[in-house]
Design an enzyme around this catalytic site. Sequence first.
Site, PDB file in Angstrom:
ATOM      1  N   GLU A 193     -46.747  21.434  45.900  1.00 49.88           N
ATOM      2  CA  GLU A 193     -47.586  22.104  47.117  1.00 49.88           C
ATOM      3  C   GLU A 193     -46.586  22.485  48.116  1.00 49.88           C
ATOM      4  O   GLU A 193     -45.747  21.870  48.508  1.00 49.88           O
ATOM      5  CB  GLU A 193     -48.391  20.943  47.593  1.00 49.88           C
ATOM      6  CG  GLU A 193     -49.338  20.437  46.497  1.00 49.88           C
ATOM      7  CD  GLU A 193     -50.491  19.591  47.128  1.00 49.88           C
ATOM      8  OE1 GLU A 193     -50.513  19.178  48.196  1.00 49.88           O
ATOM      9  OE2 GLU A 193     -51.030  18.878  46.117  1.00 49.88           O
ATOM     10  N   LEU A 252     -60.113   3.341  39.388  1.00 50.24           N
ATOM     11  CA  LEU A 252     -61.341   3.213  40.150  1.00 50.24           C
ATOM     12  C   LEU A 252     -61.083   2.251  41.363  1.00 50.24           C
ATOM     13  O   LEU A 252     -61.527   1.097  41.566  1.00 50.24           O
ATOM     14  CB  LEU A 252     -62.434   2.347  39.114  1.00 50.24           C
ATOM     15  CG  LEU A 252     -63.827   2.195  39.401  1.00 50.24           C
ATOM     16  CD1 LEU A 252     -64.485   3.671  39.357  1.00 50.24           C
ATOM     17  CD2 LEU A 252     -64.438   1.251  38.586  1.00 50.24           C
ATOM     18  N   GLY A 253     -60.718   2.949  42.496  1.00 44.85           N
ATOM     19  CA  GLY A 253     -60.721   2.511  43.916  1.00 44.85           C
ATOM     20  C   GLY A 253     -61.604   2.871  44.580  1.00 44.85           C
ATOM     21  O   GLY A 253     -62.730   3.295  43.919  1.00 44.85           O
ATOM     22  N   ARG A 254     -61.515   2.738  45.858  1.00 45.65           N
ATOM     23  CA  ARG A 254     -62.717   3.316  46.764  1.00 45.65           C
ATOM     24  C   ARG A 254     -63.090   4.727  46.329  1.00 45.65           C
ATOM     25  O   ARG A 254     -64.463   4.887  46.312  1.00 45.65           O
ATOM     26  CB  ARG A 254     -62.181   3.399  48.152  1.00 45.65           C
ATOM     27  CG  ARG A 254     -61.737   1.917  48.712  1.00 45.65           C
ATOM     28  CD  ARG A 254     -61.337   2.112  50.139  1.00 45.65           C
ATOM     29  NE  ARG A 254     -60.626   1.142  50.808  1.00 45.65           N
ATOM     30  CZ  ARG A 254     -59.263   0.761  50.577  1.00 45.65           C
ATOM     31  NH1 ARG A 254     -58.502   1.545  49.967  1.00 45.65           N
ATOM     32  NH2 ARG A 254     -58.784  -0.320  51.213  1.00 45.65           N
ATOM     33  N   ILE A 255     -62.323   5.727  46.226  1.00 45.89           N
ATOM     34  CA  ILE A 255     -62.771   6.917  45.892  1.00 45.89           C
ATOM     35  C   ILE A 255     -63.393   7.195  44.685  1.00 45.89           C
ATOM     36  O   ILE A 255     -64.308   7.799  44.465  1.00 45.89           O
ATOM     37  CB  ILE A 255     -61.762   8.097  46.142  1.00 45.89           C
ATOM     38  CG1 ILE A 255     -61.060   8.064  47.720  1.00 45.89           C
ATOM     39  CG2 ILE A 255     -61.771   9.270  45.774  1.00 45.89           C
ATOM     40  CD1 ILE A 255     -59.683   8.700  47.999  1.00 45.89           C
ATOM     41  N   ARG A 276     -53.017  13.209  43.127  1.00 41.54           N
ATOM     42  CA  ARG A 276     -51.770  13.666  43.356  1.00 41.54           C
ATOM     43  C   ARG A 276     -51.250  14.511  42.215  1.00 41.54           C
ATOM     44  O   ARG A 276     -51.371  14.134  41.026  1.00 41.54           O
ATOM     45  CB  ARG A 276     -50.751  12.630  43.753  1.00 41.54           C
ATOM     46  CG  ARG A 276     -50.783  11.858  44.802  1.00 41.54           C
ATOM     47  CD  ARG A 276     -50.325  12.844  46.157  1.00 41.54           C
ATOM     48  NE  ARG A 276     -50.533  12.260  47.473  1.00 41.54           N
ATOM     49  CZ  ARG A 276     -51.582  12.362  48.241  1.00 41.54           C
ATOM     50  NH1 ARG A 276     -52.672  13.024  47.894  1.00 41.54           N
ATOM     51  NH2 ARG A 276     -51.472  11.875  49.411  1.00 41.54           N
ATOM     52  N   ASP A 278     -57.214  19.945  42.941  1.00 40.77           N
ATOM     53  CA  ASP A 278     -56.978  20.227  44.336  1.00 40.77           C
ATOM     54  C   ASP A 278     -55.543  19.566  44.759  1.00 40.77           C
ATOM     55  O   ASP A 278     -55.222  20.130  45.860  1.00 40.77           O
ATOM     56  CB  ASP A 278     -58.002  19.112  44.813  1.00 40.77           C
ATOM     57  CG  ASP A 278     -57.997  19.263  46.483  1.00 40.77           C
ATOM     58  OD1 ASP A 278     -58.083  20.494  47.060  1.00 40.77           O
ATOM     59  OD2 ASP A 278     -57.994  18.128  47.143  1.00 40.77           O
ATOM     60  N   HIS A 332     -55.663  21.795  48.217  1.00 35.86           N
ATOM     61  CA  HIS A 332     -55.606  20.201  48.802  1.00 35.86           C
ATOM     62  C   HIS A 332     -56.402  19.859  49.895  1.00 35.86           C
ATOM     63  O   HIS A 332     -56.161  19.856  51.162  1.00 35.86           O
ATOM     64  CB  HIS A 332     -54.114  19.735  49.070  1.00 35.86           C
ATOM     65  CG  HIS A 332     -53.852  18.279  48.987  1.00 35.86           C
ATOM     66  ND1 HIS A 332     -52.685  17.674  48.831  1.00 35.86           N
ATOM     67  CD2 HIS A 332     -54.851  17.455  49.491  1.00 35.86           C
ATOM     68  CE1 HIS A 332     -53.015  16.558  48.953  1.00 35.86           C
ATOM     69  NE2 HIS A 332     -54.084  16.164  49.209  1.00 35.86           N
ATOM     70  N   VAL A 333     -57.852  20.109  49.471  1.00 34.21           N
ATOM     71  CA  VAL A 333     -58.876  20.193  50.650  1.00 34.21           C
ATOM     72  C   VAL A 333     -59.716  18.977  50.614  1.00 34.21           C
ATOM     73  O   VAL A 333     -60.705  18.755  51.139  1.00 34.21           O
ATOM     74  CB  VAL A 333     -59.891  21.381  50.906  1.00 34.21           C
ATOM     75  CG1 VAL A 333     -58.841  22.428  51.328  1.00 34.21           C
ATOM     76  CG2 VAL A 333     -60.075  21.693  49.694  1.00 34.21           C
ATOM     77  N   GLY A 334     -59.392  17.861  49.684  1.00 34.30           N
ATOM     78  CA  GLY A 334     -60.093  16.669  49.505  1.00 34.30           C
ATOM     79  C   GLY A 334     -60.810  16.362  50.898  1.00 34.30           C
ATOM     80  O   GLY A 334     -61.898  15.832  50.878  1.00 34.30           O
ATOM     81  N   ILE A 347     -57.919  15.157  41.880  1.00 31.25           N
ATOM     82  CA  ILE A 347     -58.163  15.386  43.579  1.00 31.25           C
ATOM     83  C   ILE A 347     -57.165  14.074  43.946  1.00 31.25           C
ATOM     84  O   ILE A 347     -57.285  13.788  45.222  1.00 31.25           O
ATOM     85  CB  ILE A 347     -59.514  14.838  44.051  1.00 31.25           C
ATOM     86  CG1 ILE A 347     -60.040  13.784  43.388  1.00 31.25           C
ATOM     87  CG2 ILE A 347     -60.187  16.036  43.936  1.00 31.25           C
ATOM     88  CD1 ILE A 347     -59.926  12.407  44.224  1.00 31.25           C
TER      89      ILE A 347
HETATM   90  C1  8YV Z   1     -54.475  15.113  52.870  1.00 30.91           C
HETATM   91  C2  8YV Z   1     -54.461  12.962  51.167  1.00 30.91           C
HETATM   92  O1  8YV Z   1     -53.602  15.698  52.177  1.00 30.91           O
HETATM   93  O2  8YV Z   1     -55.440  10.854  52.150  1.00 30.91           O
HETATM   94  C3  8YV Z   1     -54.885  11.679  51.233  1.00 30.91           C
HETATM   95  O3  8YV Z   1     -53.926  10.952  50.449  1.00 30.91           O
HETATM   96  O4  8YV Z   1     -54.126  13.638  50.347  1.00 30.91           O
HETATM   97  C4  8YV Z   1     -55.322  13.825  52.122  1.00 30.91           C
HETATM   98  O5  8YV Z   1     -56.167  13.344  52.980  1.00 30.91           O
HETATM   99  C5  8YV Z   1     -53.565  14.452  54.009  1.00 30.91           C
HETATM  100  O6  8YV Z   1     -52.896  13.230  53.683  1.00 30.91           O
HETATM  101  C6  8YV Z   1     -54.056  14.776  55.340  1.00 30.91           C
HETATM  102  O7  8YV Z   1     -52.972  14.588  56.215  1.00 30.91           O
END
Ligand code: 8YV
Length: 326
Positions: free
Chosen positions: A268, A159-162, A239, A263, A286-288, A237
């Site tokens: 990857e 439960l961090g910022r995201i 790792r 994601d 990986h489009v978060g 979303i």
């Molecule tokens: C991108 C991310 O993959 O911020 C992160 O940790 O996984 C994504 O924002 C990446 O780092 C963009 O360069």
Amino acid sequence: MTKPDVLMPVPLPASLGDGLARDFNVVRPFETPDPEATLARIAPTLRFIATGVPVIADGVSRPIDAPYMARFPRLELVANMGVGYDNIDATAAAARGVVVTNTPDVLTEETADAAFGLLLAVIRQLPQADRYLRSGKWLDKAFPLSASLRDRVMGIVGLGRIGKAIARRGEAFGLKVAYHGRRRQDDVAWPFYADLAEMARACDILMISTPGGPGTRGLVDARILDALGPSGVVINIARGGIVDEDALIAALRERRIWSAGLDVYADEPRVPAELVAMEQVVLLPHVGSATGPTRDAMARLVVDNLRAFARGEGPLTPVDETPWRG
Ligand code: 8YV
């Protein structure tokens, strides 16, 4: 005055290179005929590295680990374009006084949007419904009924910022929210579970938004997936390495959990063929944080960190491990 070098070890977005070019000489060894010779040329004087997840995958990952940093005796700052920095050994950097920065905050809401979109897509089978229409099947009969978001409990791992931004979205959608992390947070009222398996048993959505790296590798394994159970949905979303991918594939195949929205992946951009073949899962590349405005804001923050540091004003967003005293 000559501009100081910034090493860009992997291809990164053009906006970052453009932003850096005003104050720095950006060195991209991968664009030179002999990358090793380029590195050897700048190594004795190099103070700055700008890194991140490469925009062009060439199958070679370049972690900024202790041996890599050891090549640069005058290294002072590694600026990461991304909030996650498991590509950098921040502890090894700290041990030799090298500052590491990341890009928090500017991508929080964007990434939470992606997480929630992925959750909705999985539960309501939106990509599958789109494929159904396009293939003309609607002309024969209606799309099958999907699962429902109603009455679900979302357990957030990290439960961090995201994580908090996802939790707020969950509440707006009527979900019950719980969380697991290293410690209880006094400023939130959501139930805290010190034990991840216990939270997995109590919820049917496992939302993963915790940092990657050795501390969380394989955290979500077969035991946790079984605790989540047959109506359970895993959304990741964060790792790929946080989830034991083989265990996830087995649990999906054997219907020990219901579905997954991913994601991120362990290796990857290679995604296991078993996952790609599964109709019920939703897979994103990986489009978060991958929108124009947010990637620009991330690039700006990398540039601002480097500029402020080079001016002697210190880093703007140092990571926790960094022993910076401003
Ligand atoms: C991108 C991310 O993959 O911020 C992160 O940790 O996984 C994504 O924002 C990446 O780092 C963009 O360069």
